[in-house]
Scaffold this motif. Structure first.
Motif, mmCIF file in Angstrom:
data_model
loop_
_atom_site.group_PDB
_atom_site.id
_atom_site.type_symbol
_atom_site.label_atom_id
_atom_site.label_comp_id
_atom_site.label_asym_id
_atom_site.label_seq_id
_atom_site.Cartn_x
_atom_site.Cartn_y
_atom_site.Cartn_z
ATOM 1 N N ASP A 1 -37.997 -83.456 28.220
ATOM 2 C CA ASP A 1 -39.417 -83.494 27.793
ATOM 3 C C ASP A 1 -40.064 -84.552 28.588
ATOM 4 O O ASP A 1 -41.286 -84.649 28.975
ATOM 5 C CB ASP A 1 -39.484 -84.041 26.438
ATOM 6 C CG ASP A 1 -39.004 -82.857 25.449
ATOM 7 O OD1 ASP A 1 -39.721 -81.706 25.639
ATOM 8 O OD2 ASP A 1 -38.328 -83.088 24.559
ATOM 9 N N HIS A 2 -39.404 -85.675 29.163
ATOM 10 C CA HIS A 2 -39.768 -86.857 29.948
ATOM 11 C C HIS A 2 -41.086 -87.622 29.404
ATOM 12 O O HIS A 2 -41.783 -88.032 30.007
ATOM 13 C CB HIS A 2 -40.311 -86.200 31.223
ATOM 14 C CG HIS A 2 -39.095 -85.501 32.097
ATOM 15 N ND1 HIS A 2 -37.922 -86.367 32.704
ATOM 16 C CD2 HIS A 2 -38.841 -84.368 32.578
ATOM 17 C CE1 HIS A 2 -37.271 -85.565 33.229
ATOM 18 N NE2 HIS A 2 -37.583 -84.104 33.282
ATOM 19 N N CYS A 3 -40.555 -87.603 27.864
ATOM 20 C CA CYS A 3 -41.430 -88.672 27.312
ATOM 21 C C CYS A 3 -40.940 -89.991 27.674
ATOM 22 O O CYS A 3 -39.840 -90.181 28.186
ATOM 23 C CB CYS A 3 -41.747 -88.332 25.809
ATOM 24 S SG CYS A 3 -42.386 -86.928 25.476
ATOM 25 N N LEU A 4 -41.497 -90.968 27.213
ATOM 26 C CA LEU A 4 -40.921 -92.269 27.388
ATOM 27 C C LEU A 4 -40.407 -93.045 25.998
ATOM 28 O O LEU A 4 -41.034 -92.885 24.856
ATOM 29 C CB LEU A 4 -41.945 -93.344 27.982
ATOM 30 C CG LEU A 4 -42.480 -92.943 29.479
ATOM 31 C CD1 LEU A 4 -43.277 -93.901 29.915
ATOM 32 C CD2 LEU A 4 -41.436 -92.828 30.443
ATOM 33 N N LEU A 5 -39.292 -93.687 26.110
ATOM 34 C CA LEU A 5 -38.678 -94.611 25.136
ATOM 35 C C LEU A 5 -38.775 -95.994 25.494
ATOM 36 O O LEU A 5 -38.586 -96.275 26.656
ATOM 37 C CB LEU A 5 -37.195 -94.193 24.977
ATOM 38 C CG LEU A 5 -36.323 -94.893 24.089
ATOM 39 C CD1 LEU A 5 -36.797 -94.686 22.736
ATOM 40 C CD2 LEU A 5 -34.767 -94.601 24.404
ATOM 41 N N ALA A 6 -39.257 -96.727 24.428
ATOM 42 C CA ALA A 6 -39.459 -97.970 24.710
ATOM 43 C C ALA A 6 -39.180 -99.010 23.476
ATOM 44 O O ALA A 6 -39.323 -98.369 22.484
ATOM 45 C CB ALA A 6 -40.847 -98.241 25.414
ATOM 46 N N THR A 7 -39.065 -100.379 23.802
ATOM 47 C CA THR A 7 -39.034 -101.038 22.791
ATOM 48 C C THR A 7 -40.308 -102.211 22.863
ATOM 49 O O THR A 7 -40.425 -102.540 23.884
ATOM 50 C CB THR A 7 -37.522 -102.006 22.761
ATOM 51 O OG1 THR A 7 -37.468 -102.547 23.887
ATOM 52 C CG2 THR A 7 -36.338 -100.910 22.589
ATOM 53 N N PHE A 8 -40.684 -102.829 21.769
ATOM 54 C CA PHE A 8 -41.803 -103.686 21.648
ATOM 55 C C PHE A 8 -41.538 -104.529 20.602
ATOM 56 O O PHE A 8 -40.758 -104.325 19.552
ATOM 57 C CB PHE A 8 -42.972 -102.875 21.035
ATOM 58 C CG PHE A 8 -43.547 -101.523 22.047
ATOM 59 C CD1 PHE A 8 -44.336 -101.945 22.848
ATOM 60 C CD2 PHE A 8 -42.984 -100.344 22.018
ATOM 61 C CE1 PHE A 8 -45.032 -100.971 23.777
ATOM 62 C CE2 PHE A 8 -43.513 -99.474 22.817
ATOM 63 C CZ PHE A 8 -44.395 -99.534 23.845
#
Length: 313
Positions: A266-273
């Protein structure tokens, strides 16, 4: 139809190069021994390869679809660093009986993916081969910002994704089953549509770690966990399932949640905040970063499957 073997390399390039997108950063583009670019900040570089029969099938996707995919999955790698994509170098190897129109359609797909983002194709190579193989190197620039790596997630951070998941693998499932070929998931498998720029916005909002979800949410979250030496807890009920995946699941009579958890491309992004961060529009919190162990848990348990493994059985 004319083949590339009949036309020859120089004649093919004369048709191919004018169809490629241009970038304002290009000082010298295709046609010389190397390209010359003007960049702002640090240079960010990534590369990828697509092999016929393993990463794409010409009976499932048009040449333009394959060009789109080749570009988009590389553009998002730069975005996942919180940087801005600038240019691509593309190598195409193909059998001599490949039709010239296929090669030109591939160039059209590159242009359709890149032009809206101001990204140019500044060079590459053309070669003969026993099967179609595509190699892309993408270049980006930081504009003076710090890149966001996989290695700085901290306990107490929240884990978020930039969009709904599962559509691409749902499209693959429909194509494999030979049903529902008019459903949206098939088009999203052929042409993934990540939001380029989501990574830069996440970086500006203080993302501590980030990567592209290419091999599945769980496998890629485990990579952030390993790089950051932390644990990541995913709440399955919070994971957003793409409407196209739900539609495909209804057609096939299956549960779409495993697609959203372990399906890639899907090439969405995964991130931590950091906890309390106002996330950019479109992002959804799906879990937390914890200490006490390194790895991934789903609803408190170690998952049986993580996602795509390029060297798995």
């Amino acid at each position: 139809m004319t083949t590339i073997g009949e036309l020859g390399e120089d004649a093919i390039l004369a048709l191919f190069v004018p169809r490629l997108p241009e970038s304002d950063a290009t000082l010298l583009g295709p046609g010389d021994d190397a390209a010359v670019l003007s960049i702002d900040g640090d240079l960010v570089v990534s590369s990828d390869v697509l092999i016929e029969g393993r990463h794409f099938r010409t009976d499932w996707s048009t040449a333009a679809d394959i060009g789109w995919r080749a570009a988009m999955q590389n553009l998002v790698d730069i975005d996942a660093m919180g940087a801005v994509p600038t240019a691509l170098q593309v190598t195409l190897a193909a059998p001599s009986d490949t039709e010239v129109d296929w090669v030109l359609g591939f160039a059209d797909g590159l242009r359709e993916a890149c032009e809206p983002h101001g990204v140019g194709v500044v060079g590459g190579d053309l070669s003969g081969a026993s099967e179609i193989a595509i190699s892309v190197t993408v270049l980006g620039e930081t504009h003076g910002l710090e890149v966001v790596t996989r290695g700085a997630a901290a306990p107490g951070d929240v884990v978020a994704v930039s969009g709904p998941l599962g559509a691409a693998v749902a499209g693959f499932a429909l194509l494999t089953a030979g049903v529902g070929l008019d459903l949206d998931a098939v088009d999203l498998f052929r042409r993934p549509r990540p939001v380029i720029g989501a990574g830069l916005e996440a970086a500006l909002r203080g993302a501590t770690a980030m990567m592209d979800v290419s091999d599945g949410l769980l496998r890629d979250a485990s990579r952030i966990a390993r790089a950051s030496d932390v644990g990541i807890e995913i709440e399955s009920a919070a994971v957003p399932v793409h409407p196209a995946a739900q539609e495909a699941a209804d057609a096939l009579g299956v549960d779409p949640l495993p697609w959203a958890l372990t399906g890639g491309e899907d090439h969405c992004l995964l991130a931590t905040f950091p906890s309390g961060t106002l996330l950019p529009d479109g992002w959804t919190v799906v879990g937390d970063v914890v200490d006490g162990y390194q790895g991934i848990r789903v609803d408190g348990a170690v998952p049986e499957a993580l996602g795509w493994d390029h060297f798995g059985a």
